[in-house]
Design a protein around this motif. Structure first.
Motif: not given
Length: 138
Positions: A9-14, A94-100, A105-107
Protein backbone atom coordinates in the motif's frame (compact mmCIF):
# COMPACT_ATOMS: atom_id res chain seq x y z
CA UNK A 1 -9.07 -11.60 -7.86
CA UNK A 2 -6.21 -12.77 -5.71
CA UNK A 3 -7.10 -12.62 -2.01
CA UNK A 4 -3.89 -14.04 -0.58
CA UNK A 5 -0.36 -13.15 -1.50
CA UNK A 6 2.04 -10.29 -1.15
CA UNK A 7 0.46 -6.87 -0.52
CA UNK A 8 1.67 -3.33 -0.65
CA UNK A 9 0.00 0.00 0.00
CA UNK A 10 1.32 3.44 -0.92
CA UNK A 11 -0.42 6.56 0.40
CA UNK A 12 0.38 10.20 -0.29
CA UNK A 13 -1.29 13.56 0.16
CA UNK A 14 -1.33 15.56 -3.05
CA UNK A 15 -1.64 19.33 -3.17
CA UNK A 16 -4.53 19.32 -5.62
CA UNK A 17 -8.31 18.89 -5.39
CA UNK A 18 -9.72 15.44 -6.02
CA UNK A 19 -11.30 16.41 -9.37
CA UNK A 20 -7.88 17.48 -10.69
CA UNK A 21 -6.29 14.22 -9.53
CA UNK A 22 -9.13 12.21 -11.08
CA UNK A 23 -8.68 14.01 -14.41
CA UNK A 24 -4.94 13.26 -14.33
CA UNK A 25 -5.70 9.52 -13.98
CA UNK A 26 -8.59 9.36 -16.45
CA UNK A 27 -7.75 11.74 -19.32
CA UNK A 28 -5.30 10.26 -21.81
CA UNK A 29 -3.66 13.62 -22.61
CA UNK A 30 -2.90 14.23 -18.94
CA UNK A 31 -2.00 10.64 -18.02
CA UNK A 32 0.64 10.46 -20.73
CA UNK A 33 2.37 13.57 -19.39
CA UNK A 34 2.93 12.44 -15.82
CA UNK A 35 3.10 8.65 -16.26
CA UNK A 36 5.83 8.81 -18.92
CA UNK A 37 3.51 7.04 -21.35
CA UNK A 38 2.86 7.33 -25.06
CA UNK A 39 0.05 6.04 -27.26
CA UNK A 40 -2.35 6.29 -24.30
CA UNK A 41 -5.95 5.12 -24.79
CA UNK A 42 -8.30 5.13 -21.78
CA UNK A 43 -11.94 3.98 -21.85
CA UNK A 44 -12.67 4.75 -18.20
CA UNK A 45 -15.76 2.71 -17.37
CA UNK A 46 -16.26 -0.75 -15.88
CA UNK A 47 -15.06 -3.21 -18.53
CA UNK A 48 -13.47 -0.42 -20.57
CA UNK A 49 -10.05 -1.09 -22.07
CA UNK A 50 -6.88 0.91 -21.56
CA UNK A 51 -3.48 0.74 -23.19
CA UNK A 52 -0.24 2.69 -23.23
CA UNK A 53 3.42 2.38 -23.98
CA UNK A 54 5.49 3.22 -20.91
CA UNK A 55 8.85 4.84 -21.58
CA UNK A 56 11.10 3.79 -18.72
CA UNK A 57 14.40 5.41 -17.73
CA UNK A 58 16.97 4.52 -20.35
CA UNK A 59 14.39 4.81 -23.12
CA UNK A 60 13.00 1.26 -23.19
CA UNK A 61 9.36 1.12 -24.34
CA UNK A 62 7.00 -1.27 -22.55
CA UNK A 63 3.51 -1.83 -24.01
CA UNK A 64 0.82 -2.27 -21.34
CA UNK A 65 -2.89 -3.00 -21.55
CA UNK A 66 -5.86 -4.10 -19.51
CA UNK A 67 -9.31 -3.02 -18.47
CA UNK A 68 -11.06 -1.20 -15.68
CA UNK A 69 -13.03 -3.40 -13.30
CA UNK A 70 -14.45 -0.66 -11.06
CA UNK A 71 -14.91 3.07 -11.64
CA UNK A 72 -16.41 5.43 -9.05
CA UNK A 73 -15.84 9.00 -10.25
CA UNK A 74 -13.54 11.04 -8.01
CA UNK A 75 -13.29 8.12 -5.55
CA UNK A 76 -11.95 4.81 -6.91
CA UNK A 77 -10.38 3.14 -9.93
CA UNK A 78 -9.67 -0.57 -10.00
CA UNK A 79 -7.31 -1.08 -12.91
CA UNK A 80 -6.62 -4.54 -14.28
CA UNK A 81 -3.41 -5.18 -16.20
CA UNK A 82 -2.85 -7.99 -18.67
CA UNK A 83 0.13 -10.10 -17.59
CA UNK A 84 1.68 -12.48 -20.12
CA UNK A 85 1.12 -16.12 -19.14
CA UNK A 86 -1.60 -15.27 -16.63
CA UNK A 87 -5.32 -15.64 -17.23
CA UNK A 88 -6.59 -13.21 -14.61
CA UNK A 89 -5.83 -9.51 -14.54
CA UNK A 90 -3.33 -8.09 -12.07
CA UNK A 91 -5.48 -5.55 -10.19
CA UNK A 92 -4.36 -2.24 -8.74
CA UNK A 93 -6.78 -0.12 -6.72
CA UNK A 94 -6.51 3.67 -6.65
CA UNK A 95 -8.55 5.32 -3.90
CA UNK A 96 -8.99 9.10 -3.69
CA UNK A 97 -10.15 10.94 -0.58
CA UNK A 98 -10.82 14.68 -0.69
CA UNK A 99 -9.32 16.76 2.11
CA UNK A 100 -10.20 20.35 1.30
CA UNK A 101 -7.91 21.46 -1.53
CA UNK A 102 -5.78 18.34 -1.09
CA UNK A 103 -6.29 14.71 -2.04
CA UNK A 104 -5.15 11.62 -0.19
CA UNK A 105 -4.34 8.95 -2.75
CA UNK A 106 -3.84 5.31 -1.86
CA UNK A 107 -2.61 2.67 -4.30
CA UNK A 108 -2.65 -0.98 -3.34
CA UNK A 109 -2.18 -4.40 -4.86
CA UNK A 110 -1.88 -8.04 -3.89
CA UNK A 111 0.64 -9.98 -5.96
CA UNK A 112 1.78 -13.57 -6.23
CA UNK A 113 5.38 -13.15 -5.08
CA UNK A 114 7.58 -10.85 -3.04
CA UNK A 115 9.52 -9.98 -6.19
CA UNK A 116 6.35 -8.94 -8.07
CA UNK A 117 5.22 -6.94 -5.05
CA UNK A 118 8.55 -5.14 -4.76
CA UNK A 119 8.62 -4.30 -8.49
CA UNK A 120 5.01 -3.08 -8.44
CA UNK A 121 5.52 -1.01 -5.30
CA UNK A 122 8.59 0.61 -6.89
CA UNK A 123 6.56 1.33 -10.04
CA UNK A 124 3.68 2.78 -8.02
CA UNK A 125 6.04 5.12 -6.19
CA UNK A 126 7.50 6.22 -9.55
CA UNK A 127 3.97 6.89 -10.82
CA UNK A 128 3.12 8.95 -7.76
CA UNK A 129 6.39 10.88 -8.05
CA UNK A 130 5.44 11.78 -11.63
CA UNK A 131 1.88 12.68 -10.62
CA UNK A 132 3.11 14.87 -7.75
CA UNK A 133 5.47 16.78 -10.07
CA UNK A 134 2.77 17.14 -12.74
CA UNK A 135 0.23 18.54 -10.28
CA UNK A 136 2.79 20.95 -8.79
CA UNK A 137 3.48 22.36 -12.27
CA UNK A 138 -0.21 22.65 -13.22
Amino acid sequence: MTTTGFDYTVTRTLEAPVAQVWAAWTRADQYGQWAHAEEVALDVRPGGAWSSVMVIPGGARVPLSGRYTEVVENKRLVIGMDVPGREELALMTVDLDADGDHTRITLYQTLDSAEERDQSEFGSNMLLDGLTAYLAAA
